[in-house]
Design a protein around this motif. Sequence first.
Motif, PDB file in Angstrom:
ATOM      1  N   ASP A 233       0.836  -1.209   0.000  1.00 15.94           N
ATOM      2  CA  ASP A 233       0.000   0.000   0.000  1.00 15.94           C
ATOM      3  C   ASP A 233       0.867   1.255   0.000  1.00 15.94           C
ATOM      4  O   ASP A 233       0.588   2.231  -0.690  1.00 15.94           O
ATOM      5  CB  ASP A 233      -0.892   0.060   1.258  1.00 15.94           C
ATOM      6  CG  ASP A 233      -1.957  -1.022   1.230  1.00 15.94           C
ATOM      7  OD1 ASP A 233      -2.100  -1.679   0.165  1.00 15.94           O
ATOM      8  OD2 ASP A 233      -2.616  -1.216   2.270  1.00 15.94           O
ATOM      9  N   TRP A 234       1.920   1.220   0.803  1.00 17.58           N
ATOM     10  CA  TRP A 234       2.804   2.390   0.898  1.00 17.58           C
ATOM     11  C   TRP A 234       3.400   2.708  -0.474  1.00 17.58           C
ATOM     12  O   TRP A 234       3.478   3.865  -0.875  1.00 17.58           O
ATOM     13  CB  TRP A 234       3.912   2.121   1.921  1.00 17.58           C
ATOM     14  CG  TRP A 234       4.760   3.330   2.193  1.00 17.58           C
ATOM     15  CD1 TRP A 234       4.570   4.280   3.145  1.00 17.58           C
ATOM     16  CD2 TRP A 234       5.941   3.741   1.463  1.00 17.58           C
ATOM     17  NE1 TRP A 234       5.541   5.243   3.076  1.00 17.58           N
ATOM     18  CE2 TRP A 234       6.397   4.935   2.051  1.00 17.58           C
ATOM     19  CE3 TRP A 234       6.653   3.199   0.384  1.00 17.58           C
ATOM     20  CZ2 TRP A 234       7.531   5.609   1.607  1.00 17.58           C
ATOM     21  CZ3 TRP A 234       7.783   3.874  -0.068  1.00 17.58           C
ATOM     22  CH2 TRP A 234       8.207   5.065   0.534  1.00 17.58           C
ATOM     23  N   GLN A 237       1.037   4.483  -2.671  1.00 13.69           N
ATOM     24  CA  GLN A 237       0.837   5.895  -2.289  1.00 13.69           C
ATOM     25  C   GLN A 237       2.070   6.761  -2.524  1.00 13.69           C
ATOM     26  O   GLN A 237       1.996   7.976  -2.579  1.00 13.69           O
ATOM     27  CB  GLN A 237       0.426   5.973  -0.807  1.00 13.69           C
ATOM     28  CG  GLN A 237      -1.005   5.502  -0.578  1.00 13.69           C
ATOM     29  CD  GLN A 237      -1.190   4.921   0.828  1.00 13.69           C
ATOM     30  OE1 GLN A 237      -0.379   5.140   1.703  1.00 13.69           O
ATOM     31  NE2 GLN A 237      -2.260   4.173   1.010  1.00 13.69           N
ATOM     32  N   ASN A 238       3.239   6.111  -2.621  1.00 11.60           N
ATOM     33  CA  ASN A 238       4.497   6.858  -2.778  1.00 11.60           C
ATOM     34  C   ASN A 238       5.294   6.306  -3.958  1.00 11.60           C
ATOM     35  O   ASN A 238       6.406   5.810  -3.801  1.00 11.60           O
ATOM     36  CB  ASN A 238       5.338   6.733  -1.501  1.00 11.60           C
ATOM     37  CG  ASN A 238       4.638   7.295  -0.288  1.00 11.60           C
ATOM     38  OD1 ASN A 238       4.745   8.470  -0.001  1.00 11.60           O
ATOM     39  ND2 ASN A 238       3.910   6.438   0.420  1.00 11.60           N
TER      40      ASN A 238
END
Length: 311
Positions: A233-234, A237-238
């Motif tokens: 997920d990180w 998002q990045n």
Amino acid sequence: MIGTDVAQVASLLSDGQLAAIPTETVYGLAANALDPQAVSEIYRVKNRPQFNPLILHCASIDDAKKYVLEWPEEASLLSNAFWPGSISFLLPKSRLVPDLITSGSSHVVVRVPNHPLTLDLLSQLDFPLAAPSANISNTVSPTTAQHVESTVGSQIGYVLDGGPCSVGVESTIVAFEDSSVVILREGGISQEDIVALGIKVKGNTRKQIQSPGQLKRHYSTDKPLLIVKNIQDWVHQNPYKKAIALLYEEKTTPLPYILLSKSYNLGEIANSLFSGMREADQSNAEIILAEPIKPEGIGRAIADRLNRAQF
Ligand code: TXA
Ligand code: MG
């Protein structure tokens, strides 16, 4: 100098010099604990503030008893079960212990480490060894002789090479209170191991600072380390951040990674944590990612080290 010559290390230490020693937890930066001049060199080389006291490493249970004024029933149970091994006791110090070791406190931390070379060394000495982890203060603790050699090696007489540390995180530090123990630092011996002996574990409610080294940012990598709920997920998002992951088991990740265990084995993760953090630091990533670890058994110590590294 790096090698396995125990007699040479014994002679250097008797001469007031410093040597790095292997233990089952992490490598220690050792000096004659009864020689304040030698001990002050530890603080200088580590760049450690003098308010942060040192652990006394002893050859045996009987040897450790010489340096403390009390030996509660729980200390008997724990030392019989786990020494030599990864648990250290905070107890009132005897007059033999110089104030520099305890930073002026009336209490000293003692342990018998579990490594054949260091036990052999201690048995050849007529003094205990003061030894913090053999890293510069607030950096990652060393778990191989090469880690020590490449950081403080040039400043000390000898690095005794005992191979990679078998546990990989520091010892558990406990205090004794009302027939219970209080865990001041999570480490190689877990809360569950202690409870299994029939000993009560009390929460650490002390307002007073008991383990000064536990206060600040600690165990830091040079690169920022981030604990994220879910690496995948990180990354979504990045998308433009160059990251490397510390993984606890084999799984698909869109990132370069360092595998600390193939199958979420907490002992293996503890064992490879600090060398994994060093390797991640040397990679070309900008940021190091790790997911939260199961807070059970030695997982509590791993969680503690990751949290402090992230702070
Ligand atoms: O596994 C270990 O314990 C390793 C190996 C080398 O034995 N040693 C180690 O030492 O981790 P060090 O200095 O890196 O961490 C010792 C911790 C520090 O947080 C220090 O503040 C605390 O123990 N400590 C030592 N003596 C103390 C004392 N008299 N009172 C309160 N805290 C103490
Ligand atoms: Mg340390």
